[in-house]
Design a protein around this motif. Structure first.
Motif, mmCIF file in Angstrom:
data_model
loop_
_atom_site.group_PDB
_atom_site.id
_atom_site.type_symbol
_atom_site.label_atom_id
_atom_site.label_comp_id
_atom_site.label_asym_id
_atom_site.label_seq_id
_atom_site.Cartn_x
_atom_site.Cartn_y
_atom_site.Cartn_z
ATOM 1 N N ARG A 73 4.402 -3.524 8.377
ATOM 2 C CA ARG A 73 3.349 -3.512 9.394
ATOM 3 C C ARG A 73 2.575 -4.821 9.364
ATOM 4 O O ARG A 73 2.526 -5.496 8.347
ATOM 5 C CB ARG A 73 2.350 -2.385 9.135
ATOM 6 C CG ARG A 73 2.911 -1.013 9.158
ATOM 7 C CD ARG A 73 1.839 -0.022 8.712
ATOM 8 N NE ARG A 73 2.362 1.300 8.689
ATOM 9 C CZ ARG A 73 2.100 2.217 9.608
ATOM 10 N NH1 ARG A 73 1.299 1.945 10.596
ATOM 11 N NH2 ARG A 73 2.616 3.410 9.521
ATOM 12 N N ASP A 74 1.926 -5.116 10.462
ATOM 13 C CA ASP A 74 0.980 -6.226 10.510
ATOM 14 C C ASP A 74 -0.414 -5.625 10.348
ATOM 15 O O ASP A 74 -0.898 -4.941 11.238
ATOM 16 C CB ASP A 74 1.093 -6.975 11.839
ATOM 17 C CG ASP A 74 0.108 -8.129 11.947
ATOM 18 O OD1 ASP A 74 -0.741 -8.298 11.055
ATOM 19 O OD2 ASP A 74 0.181 -8.859 12.951
ATOM 20 N N GLU A 75 -1.011 -5.837 9.202
ATOM 21 C CA GLU A 75 -2.373 -5.362 8.920
ATOM 22 C C GLU A 75 -3.281 -6.563 8.680
ATOM 23 O O GLU A 75 -4.164 -6.533 7.817
ATOM 24 C CB GLU A 75 -2.373 -4.426 7.710
ATOM 25 C CG GLU A 75 -1.672 -3.107 7.932
ATOM 26 C CD GLU A 75 -2.447 -2.141 8.815
ATOM 27 O OE1 GLU A 75 -3.634 -2.411 9.104
ATOM 28 O OE2 GLU A 75 -1.863 -1.128 9.203
ATOM 29 N N SER A 76 -3.071 -7.630 9.460
ATOM 30 C CA SER A 76 -3.811 -8.874 9.225
ATOM 31 C C SER A 76 -5.317 -8.698 9.364
ATOM 32 O O SER A 76 -6.076 -9.306 8.599
ATOM 33 C CB SER A 76 -3.304 -9.986 10.142
ATOM 34 O OG SER A 76 -3.337 -9.599 11.490
ATOM 35 N N GLU A 77 -5.770 -7.873 10.279
ATOM 36 C CA GLU A 77 -7.219 -7.689 10.437
ATOM 37 C C GLU A 77 -7.831 -7.134 9.156
ATOM 38 O O GLU A 77 -8.806 -7.667 8.636
ATOM 39 C CB GLU A 77 -7.519 -6.767 11.619
ATOM 40 C CG GLU A 77 -8.994 -6.629 11.902
ATOM 41 C CD GLU A 77 -9.263 -5.751 13.121
ATOM 42 O OE1 GLU A 77 -10.307 -5.071 13.108
ATOM 43 O OE2 GLU A 77 -8.457 -5.749 14.068
ATOM 44 N N ARG A 78 -7.239 -6.077 8.628
ATOM 45 C CA ARG A 78 -7.740 -5.469 7.386
ATOM 46 C C ARG A 78 -7.566 -6.430 6.201
ATOM 47 O O ARG A 78 -8.480 -6.650 5.413
ATOM 48 C CB ARG A 78 -6.990 -4.170 7.097
ATOM 49 C CG ARG A 78 -7.448 -3.490 5.807
ATOM 50 C CD ARG A 78 -6.457 -2.507 5.241
ATOM 51 N NE ARG A 78 -5.242 -3.177 4.817
ATOM 52 C CZ ARG A 78 -4.049 -2.598 4.807
ATOM 53 N NH1 ARG A 78 -3.902 -1.354 5.192
ATOM 54 N NH2 ARG A 78 -2.986 -3.270 4.413
ATOM 55 N N ASP A 79 -6.375 -7.017 6.088
ATOM 56 C CA ASP A 79 -6.089 -7.861 4.935
ATOM 57 C C ASP A 79 -6.926 -9.143 4.934
ATOM 58 O O ASP A 79 -7.382 -9.593 3.876
ATOM 59 C CB ASP A 79 -4.598 -8.181 4.877
ATOM 60 C CG ASP A 79 -3.755 -6.935 4.574
ATOM 61 O OD1 ASP A 79 -4.326 -5.886 4.186
ATOM 62 O OD2 ASP A 79 -2.523 -7.002 4.740
ATOM 63 N N ASN A 85 2.071 -6.135 5.724
ATOM 64 C CA ASN A 85 1.875 -5.010 4.815
ATOM 65 C C ASN A 85 3.182 -4.263 4.647
ATOM 66 O O ASN A 85 3.887 -4.006 5.617
ATOM 67 C CB ASN A 85 0.808 -4.075 5.400
ATOM 68 C CG ASN A 85 0.607 -2.806 4.601
ATOM 69 O OD1 ASN A 85 0.740 -1.714 5.135
ATOM 70 N ND2 ASN A 85 0.281 -2.918 3.337
ATOM 71 N N THR A 89 0.842 -1.199 0.000
ATOM 72 C CA THR A 89 0.000 0.000 0.000
ATOM 73 C C THR A 89 0.873 1.244 0.000
ATOM 74 O O THR A 89 2.063 1.179 0.291
ATOM 75 C CB THR A 89 -0.931 0.023 1.230
ATOM 76 O OG1 THR A 89 -0.137 0.013 2.419
ATOM 77 C CG2 THR A 89 -1.871 -1.186 1.227
ATOM 78 N N GLU A 145 4.152 -0.668 3.466
ATOM 79 C CA GLU A 145 3.530 0.624 3.169
ATOM 80 C C GLU A 145 4.607 1.606 2.727
ATOM 81 O O GLU A 145 5.623 1.755 3.399
ATOM 82 C CB GLU A 145 2.818 1.169 4.402
ATOM 83 C CG GLU A 145 2.139 2.495 4.129
ATOM 84 C CD GLU A 145 1.482 3.061 5.373
ATOM 85 O OE1 GLU A 145 0.251 3.098 5.388
ATOM 86 O OE2 GLU A 145 2.203 3.442 6.305
ATOM 87 N N GLY A 154 -10.992 -3.366 3.945
ATOM 88 C CA GLY A 154 -11.113 -3.973 5.264
ATOM 89 C C GLY A 154 -12.542 -4.415 5.492
ATOM 90 O O GLY A 154 -13.289 -4.681 4.547
#
Length: 189
Positions: free
Chosen positions: A157-163, A143, A43, A145, A80
């Motif tokens: 970053r850890d964007e596991s919830e969104r991804d 992620n 992103t 970014e 998300g």
């Protein structure tokens, strides 16, 4: 007259060639035989997102680039949960043989307003962030970014919830519980 005949046919042909990720995966994150999946989002943030493009190179243990993908901030979005914020970029799925890899680099190009007009900016960020893919496994790498500004930078970053919400909503995968969480740049047991 010919335009009216060929335009719909051309559109149908182009659409037929565009299989979505949901069509490709058919409701399952089970990799093909003798392979594994690596899932990572790329992103970015830019003052001119309509002109910004990002890319990622994946290298094997010997340093050879074996996979790459790109994203346009104009056309690609990571969604998300419904009603929550989304990110400009792309959730990527790489099909790889079992082994050691690294996200070698990410790159960005964008337009930036300057004192003498608009300038094209290009920047690459060497990450050399290692990860491993196992046979029959889907691994989430987090992620990457990219900030495209006066001081461009790339962050992991850890964007596991969104991804994972994107995987469920857009890729149509109901169960993501089998995906291994091993975000880049973090220690793993």
């Amino acid at each position: 007259m010919l335009k009216r005949i060929f335009a719909p046919a051309l559109c149908a042909l182009l659409l037929a060639g565009c299989a979505t990720m949901a069509d490709r995966l058919r409701g399952s994150l089970e990799p093909p035989a003798e392979r594994g999946y690596a899932i990572v989002s790329l992103t970015g943030k830019s003052a001119n997102p309509d002109s910004a493009t990002l890319g990622m190179d994946i290298a094997n243990a010997s340093g050879r680039v074996v996979a790459a993908d790109s994203a346009s901030l104009l056309t690609d979005t990571v969604f998300g949960e419904q009603g929550k914020s989304m990110a400009e970029g792309k959730l990527m799925l790489f099909t790889l043989e079992p082994g050691s890899y690294r996200v070698e680099q990410v790159w960005a190009n964008w337009l930036e307003d300057g004192a003498w007009g608009v300038n094209r900016k290009m920047r690459s960020f060497r990450l050399a962030a290692p990860f491993e893919v196992k046979r029959g496994e889907a691994v989430y790498l987090g992620n990457v970014e990219v900030e495209m500004s006066f001081l461009p930078e790339a962050r992991l970053r850890d964007e596991s919830e969104r991804d994972f919400a994107h995987v469920r909503r857009i890729w149509k995968i109901k169960d993501v519980s089998g995906v291994q969480l091993r975000p880049l740049g973090q220690a793993h047991p």
